[in-house]
Design a protein around this motif. Structure first.
Motif, PDB file in Angstrom:
ATOM      1  N   TYR A  48       0.630  -0.798   0.051  1.00 41.57           N
ATOM      2  CA  TYR A  48      -0.216   0.119  -0.177  1.00 41.57           C
ATOM      3  C   TYR A  48       0.339   1.329  -0.256  1.00 41.57           C
ATOM      4  CZ  TYR A  48      -2.330   4.256   2.133  1.00 41.57           C
ATOM      5  OH  TYR A  48      -3.031   5.025   1.812  1.00 41.57           O
ATOM      6  N   ILE A  49       1.866   1.638   0.797  1.00 41.80           N
ATOM      7  CA  ILE A  49       3.069   2.208   1.064  1.00 41.80           C
ATOM      8  C   ILE A  49       3.150   2.917  -0.521  1.00 41.80           C
ATOM      9  CG2 ILE A  49       4.494   3.646   1.853  1.00 41.80           C
ATOM     10  CD1 ILE A  49       3.635   1.919   4.744  1.00 41.80           C
ATOM     11  N   TYR A  50       4.181   1.651  -0.868  1.00 39.12           N
ATOM     12  CA  TYR A  50       4.730   1.674  -1.888  1.00 39.12           C
ATOM     13  C   TYR A  50       3.893   2.220  -2.945  1.00 39.12           C
ATOM     14  CZ  TYR A  50       7.511   0.706  -6.148  1.00 39.12           C
ATOM     15  OH  TYR A  50       8.318   0.468  -7.027  1.00 39.12           O
ATOM     16  N   ALA A  51       2.814   1.804  -3.177  1.00 40.87           N
ATOM     17  CA  ALA A  51       1.679   2.331  -4.123  1.00 40.87           C
ATOM     18  C   ALA A  51       1.128   4.043  -4.052  1.00 40.87           C
ATOM     19  CB  ALA A  51       0.711   1.627  -4.210  1.00 40.87           C
ATOM     20  N   VAL A  52       1.076   4.245  -3.068  1.00 42.77           N
ATOM     21  CA  VAL A  52       0.921   5.561  -2.846  1.00 42.77           C
ATOM     22  C   VAL A  52       1.694   6.585  -3.344  1.00 42.77           C
ATOM     23  CG1 VAL A  52       0.597   6.905  -1.194  1.00 42.77           C
ATOM     24  CG2 VAL A  52      -0.593   5.009  -0.875  1.00 42.77           C
ATOM     25  N   ILE A  53       3.220   5.943  -3.051  1.00 37.00           N
ATOM     26  CA  ILE A  53       4.527   6.861  -3.684  1.00 37.00           C
ATOM     27  C   ILE A  53       4.161   7.022  -5.019  1.00 37.00           C
ATOM     28  CG2 ILE A  53       7.025   6.623  -3.484  1.00 37.00           C
ATOM     29  CD1 ILE A  53       6.834   4.797  -0.876  1.00 37.00           C
ATOM     30  N   ILE A 145      -8.304  -0.466  -3.308  1.00 37.91           N
ATOM     31  CA  ILE A 145      -7.681  -0.958  -3.050  1.00 37.91           C
ATOM     32  C   ILE A 145      -6.714  -1.817  -3.010  1.00 37.91           C
ATOM     33  CG2 ILE A 145      -6.001  -1.745  -5.918  1.00 37.91           C
ATOM     34  CD1 ILE A 145      -6.991   0.598  -6.942  1.00 37.91           C
ATOM     35  N   HIS A 146      -6.120  -1.976  -1.618  1.00 37.56           N
ATOM     36  CA  HIS A 146      -5.603  -2.875  -1.342  1.00 37.56           C
ATOM     37  C   HIS A 146      -6.192  -3.070  -0.082  1.00 37.56           C
ATOM     38  CE1 HIS A 146      -1.850  -3.674   0.745  1.00 37.56           C
ATOM     39  NE2 HIS A 146      -2.531  -3.703   2.168  1.00 37.56           N
ATOM     40  N   LEU A 147      -7.330  -3.005   0.473  1.00 43.62           N
ATOM     41  CA  LEU A 147      -8.797  -3.507   1.290  1.00 43.62           C
ATOM     42  C   LEU A 147      -9.154  -4.181   0.506  1.00 43.62           C
ATOM     43  CD1 LEU A 147      -8.331  -2.471   4.558  1.00 43.62           C
ATOM     44  CD2 LEU A 147     -10.124  -1.528   3.736  1.00 43.62           C
ATOM     45  N   ASN A 149      -8.026  -6.467  -1.759  1.00 43.63           N
ATOM     46  CA  ASN A 149      -6.994  -7.463  -2.573  1.00 43.63           C
ATOM     47  C   ASN A 149      -6.811  -8.181  -1.785  1.00 43.63           C
ATOM     48  OD1 ASN A 149      -7.137  -6.706  -5.243  1.00 43.63           O
ATOM     49  ND2 ASN A 149      -5.085  -5.779  -4.358  1.00 43.63           N
ATOM     50  N   LEU A 150      -6.916  -7.544  -0.355  1.00 45.67           N
ATOM     51  CA  LEU A 150      -6.935  -8.059   0.726  1.00 45.67           C
ATOM     52  C   LEU A 150      -7.921  -8.963   1.226  1.00 45.67           C
ATOM     53  CD1 LEU A 150      -4.851  -5.445   3.826  1.00 45.67           C
ATOM     54  CD2 LEU A 150      -3.471  -8.235   2.842  1.00 45.67           C
ATOM     55  N   ALA A 151      -8.698  -8.717   1.276  1.00 45.20           N
ATOM     56  CA  ALA A 151     -10.262  -9.337   1.521  1.00 45.20           C
ATOM     57  C   ALA A 151     -10.137 -10.446   1.344  1.00 45.20           C
ATOM     58  CB  ALA A 151     -11.094  -8.713   1.455  1.00 45.20           C
ATOM     59  N   LEU A 152      -9.853 -10.571  -0.394  1.00 46.71           N
ATOM     60  CA  LEU A 152      -9.955 -11.464  -1.369  1.00 46.71           C
ATOM     61  C   LEU A 152      -8.807 -12.856  -1.423  1.00 46.71           C
ATOM     62  CD1 LEU A 152     -11.072  -9.839  -4.826  1.00 46.71           C
ATOM     63  CD2 LEU A 152     -11.951 -11.762  -4.165  1.00 46.71           C
ATOM     64  N   LYS A 153      -8.130 -12.449  -0.890  1.00 42.32           N
ATOM     65  CA  LYS A 153      -6.119 -13.582  -0.851  1.00 42.32           C
ATOM     66  C   LYS A 153      -7.380 -14.097   0.498  1.00 42.32           C
ATOM     67  CE  LYS A 153      -1.801 -13.750   0.545  1.00 42.32           C
ATOM     68  NZ  LYS A 153      -0.818 -12.845   1.230  1.00 42.32           N
ATOM     69  N   ASN A 154      -8.054 -13.343   1.282  1.00 41.78           N
ATOM     70  CA  ASN A 154      -8.028 -13.752   2.787  1.00 41.78           C
ATOM     71  C   ASN A 154      -9.725 -14.891   2.720  1.00 41.78           C
ATOM     72  OD1 ASN A 154      -6.300 -12.996   4.401  1.00 41.78           O
ATOM     73  ND2 ASN A 154      -7.878 -11.195   5.443  1.00 41.78           N
ATOM     74  N   ILE A 155     -10.205 -14.307   1.581  1.00 39.68           N
ATOM     75  CA  ILE A 155     -11.719 -15.123   1.505  1.00 39.68           C
ATOM     76  C   ILE A 155     -11.319 -16.650   0.735  1.00 39.68           C
ATOM     77  CG2 ILE A 155     -12.890 -13.735   2.637  1.00 39.68           C
ATOM     78  CD1 ILE A 155     -14.110 -12.957   0.182  1.00 39.68           C
ATOM     79  N   GLU A 206     -15.363  -5.168   6.244  1.00 36.27           N
ATOM     80  CA  GLU A 206     -15.558  -4.302   7.876  1.00 36.27           C
ATOM     81  C   GLU A 206     -14.580  -5.014   8.546  1.00 36.27           C
ATOM     82  OE1 GLU A 206     -19.259  -5.323   8.686  1.00 36.27           O
ATOM     83  OE2 GLU A 206     -20.111  -4.777   7.204  1.00 36.27           O
ATOM     84  N   GLU A 207     -14.273  -6.557   8.655  1.00 29.28           N
ATOM     85  CA  GLU A 207     -13.383  -6.501   9.907  1.00 29.28           C
ATOM     86  C   GLU A 207     -11.520  -5.368   9.308  1.00 29.28           C
ATOM     87  OE1 GLU A 207     -13.758 -10.874   9.879  1.00 29.28           O
ATOM     88  OE2 GLU A 207     -15.104 -11.214  10.189  1.00 29.28           O
ATOM     89  N   LEU A 208     -11.496  -6.067   8.276  1.00 30.50           N
ATOM     90  CA  LEU A 208     -10.103  -5.022   7.652  1.00 30.50           C
ATOM     91  C   LEU A 208     -10.326  -3.622   8.022  1.00 30.50           C
ATOM     92  CD1 LEU A 208      -9.174  -7.227   4.494  1.00 30.50           C
ATOM     93  CD2 LEU A 208      -8.132  -7.665   6.750  1.00 30.50           C
ATOM     94  N   LYS A 209     -10.815  -3.552   7.856  1.00 25.59           N
ATOM     95  CA  LYS A 209     -11.666  -1.703   8.551  1.00 25.59           C
ATOM     96  C   LYS A 209     -11.180  -1.791  10.046  1.00 25.59           C
ATOM     97  CE  LYS A 209     -14.081   1.906   6.328  1.00 25.59           C
ATOM     98  NZ  LYS A 209     -14.270   2.773   7.603  1.00 25.59           N
ATOM     99  N   LEU A 210     -11.922  -2.528  10.247  1.00 26.67           N
ATOM    100  CA  LEU A 210     -11.675  -2.366  11.640  1.00 26.67           C
ATOM    101  C   LEU A 210     -10.022  -2.299  12.618  1.00 26.67           C
ATOM    102  CD1 LEU A 210     -15.112  -3.714  12.881  1.00 26.67           C
ATOM    103  CD2 LEU A 210     -14.266  -1.544  12.879  1.00 26.67           C
TER     104      LEU A 210
END
Length: 213
Positions: A48-53, A145-147, A149-155, A206-210
């Motif tokens: 995420y940080i790298y993508a922002v930069i 976008i990052h969130l 991808n993380l959610a999809l990877k987790n499920i 929702e869980e990731l956002k929290l």
């Protein structure tokens, strides 16, 4: 792309600021001896940080250097951070990133001045094109976008390959008919699979956002 981002934004906003950020990972990472927590932190936030930069029009080589400095700074400063005073950890990351990019611009311009390069030098043009004022928009878009991808990877292990493929195609903005055509599945099957994955996906978001914001 923007249709995709708008769709994800609607999903993410399902759990809004009415929930208190739990910051469990941040709390664990404040213990510098907790190597496992730090590895998890890096795995979650580094892309995420790298993508922002990179989205600030910074070259790949410079982005890698800035990214490394940010991670070192986080490792040093997080133990002293009062997480109870941080409304959104993502905003804290954005501030750290912005400051590091500003430092990069200042030091680069000082170097150019020392070397007495011409005002129209390509280096100055490059520095002037860095999109620092847009960082808020950039980090918001990249976080969605990052969130996602993380959610999809987790499920993804919870569903069939067809189900994940159907959902991935649907969140790019394709219609049910277009997804059906691409996958060779019936419209009713596409709707069923999309619905199953979407429900679990929203919960994971929702869980990731929290946990991570």
């Amino acid at each position: 792309m923007w249709r995709f981002i708008d769709m994800i934004d609607d999903m993410i906003k399902g759990s809004n600021d009415q929930y208190a950020t739990r910051k469990t990972l941040i709390a664990r990472v404040q213990d510098q001896q907790n190597e496992r927590a730090w590895e998890e932190f890096i795995e979650i936030y580094k892309r995420y940080i790298y993508a922002v930069i990179r989205n600030m029009n910074i070259s790949e080589a410079d982005a890698a250097d800035i990214h490394q400095k940010i991670m070192i700074k986080l490792w040093k400063h997080l133990p002293q951070l009062d997480i109870n005073k941080i409304t959104r950890f993502r905003s804290y990351l954005s501030t750290i990133t912005k400051n590091e990019v500003l430092q990069f611009i200042r030091s680069s311009k000082r170097r150019v001045a020392r070397e007495e390069k011409a005002a129209n030098d390509a280096t100055l043009s490059y520095l002037d094109n860095i999109r620092l004022p847009d960082i808020d928009k950039i980090e918001e878009k990249e976080w969605r976008i990052h969130l996602t991808n993380l959610a999809l990877k987790n499920i993804e292990s919870l569903f069939s390959d067809n189900a994940i493929r159907v959902f991935r195609l649907s969140i790019t903005g394709l219609s049910t008919e277009e997804v059906s055509e691409k996958t060779g599945l019936s419209i009713s099957t596409v709707n069923t699979l999309k619905s199953r994955v979407k429900s679990r996906f929203n919960t994971e978001l929702e869980e990731l956002k929290l946990d991570l914001e």
